[in-house]
Design an enzyme around this catalytic site. Structure first.
Site, PDB file in Angstrom:
ATOM      1  N   GLU A  52       2.921  -6.422  13.975  1.00 36.19           N
ATOM      2  CA  GLU A  52       1.880  -6.647  14.971  1.00 36.19           C
ATOM      3  C   GLU A  52       1.308  -8.055  14.965  1.00 36.19           C
ATOM      4  OE1 GLU A  52       0.162  -4.216  11.532  1.00 36.19           O
ATOM      5  OE2 GLU A  52       1.988  -4.246  12.706  1.00 36.19           O
ATOM      6  N   ARG A 112       0.812  -1.219   0.000  1.00 38.78           N
ATOM      7  CA  ARG A 112       0.000   0.000   0.000  1.00 38.78           C
ATOM      8  C   ARG A 112       0.846   1.270   0.000  1.00 38.78           C
ATOM      9  NH1 ARG A 112      -2.361  -4.005   2.801  1.00 38.78           N
ATOM     10  NH2 ARG A 112      -1.521  -3.309   4.787  1.00 38.78           N
TER      11      ARG A 112
END
Length: 186
Positions: free
Chosen positions: A106, A69
Site C-alpha cells: 500500500e 508481526r
C-alpha cells in the site's frame, strides 16, 4: 470471512486493544498498531486461541508467518496446532539459500524471502500476518509457498482493512480475519 460477525465476546476485547496511529508510516496512512493488543496478556491469548480453535485438526503442517508481526501470531499458532513455523522475511535477513518474491504494497515495493527446503511439496500451509490491506504481501507469501509445491489452505489475519479490497486480490483463496477496521486512510 470475518470472525467478528460471529459475535464471539473475545473479539470486542481484541478490537478495542488495536490503536490507530494517524500518518504512520507515511502521511494519509492510519496505521493499525497491534502492539497495544500485545500489552494485554488475556487479549493476546484470546487472539491466539481464536486462530488455534479454527485451525486445530485441519492437518496444517506449515504456518508461514510474514515479517515481522506475522511472527508474533504465527509462532504460537504453529506450536499449538503441531505445525512447523516458517518465517517469511525481508531481503537479506535469512542465511543460506533462499527464494524470493517481489510485490507492491500500500505504500511502496517490497520482497519476501523463504529458505529453500523449509517447505516440501504437498505440505498444507497457513499464512499468518497481523493485517491485510491491499493484499500484496499475502499474495507474495502464497506465491512463495505454491512455487515450492505447498497447498495454501488459508490466510489468517488479525485485522482486515476492507476499504482497500485486499481480499479481492487473493484469487478466491480463503481469508479468515478476526476484526475489520474501516479507518485506514484519511
Amino acid at each position: 470471512m470475518s470472525a467478528y460477525r460471529d459475535e464471539d465476546p473475545r473479539l470486542h476485547g481484541i478490537k478495542t486493544k488495536i490503536r490507530v496511529v494517524p500518518n504512520f508510516p507515511k502521511p494519509g496512512i492510519m496505521f493499525q498498531d497491534i502492539t497495544t493488543l500485545l500489552l494485554d496478556p488475556r487479549v493476546f491469548k484470546d487472539t491466539i486461541d481464536l486462530f488455534v480453535e479454527r485451525y486445530k485438526g485441519k492437518n496444517i503442517s506449515v504456518v508461514a508467518g510474514i515479517e515481522a508481526r506475522g511472527f508474533i501470531f504465527g509462532s504460537p499458532i504453529a506450536l499449538a496446532i503441531g505445525a512447523k513455523f516458517v518465517p517469511l522475511r525481508k531481503p537479506k535477513k535469512l542465511p543460506g539459500k533462499v527464494i524470493s518474491q517481489e510485490y507492491i504494497l500500500e505504500y511502496g515495493r517490497d520482497c519476501l524471502e523463504m529458505h529453500v527446503g523449509a517447505v516440501e511439496p504437498g505440505e498444507r500451509a497457513l499464512v499468518v500476518d497481523d493485517l491485510i490491506a491491499t493484499g500484496g504481501t499475502l499474495c507474495a507469501a502464497m506465491d512463495l509457498l505454491e512455487r515450492v509445491g505447498a497447498e495454501v489452505v488459508e490466510c489468517g489475519c488479525v485485522i482486515e482493512l476492507p476499504e482497500l479490497k485486499g481480499r479481492e486480490r487473493l484469487n478466491g483463496k480463503p481469508l479468515h480475519v478476526l476484526v475489520e477496521c474501516f479507518e485506514c486512510c484519511e
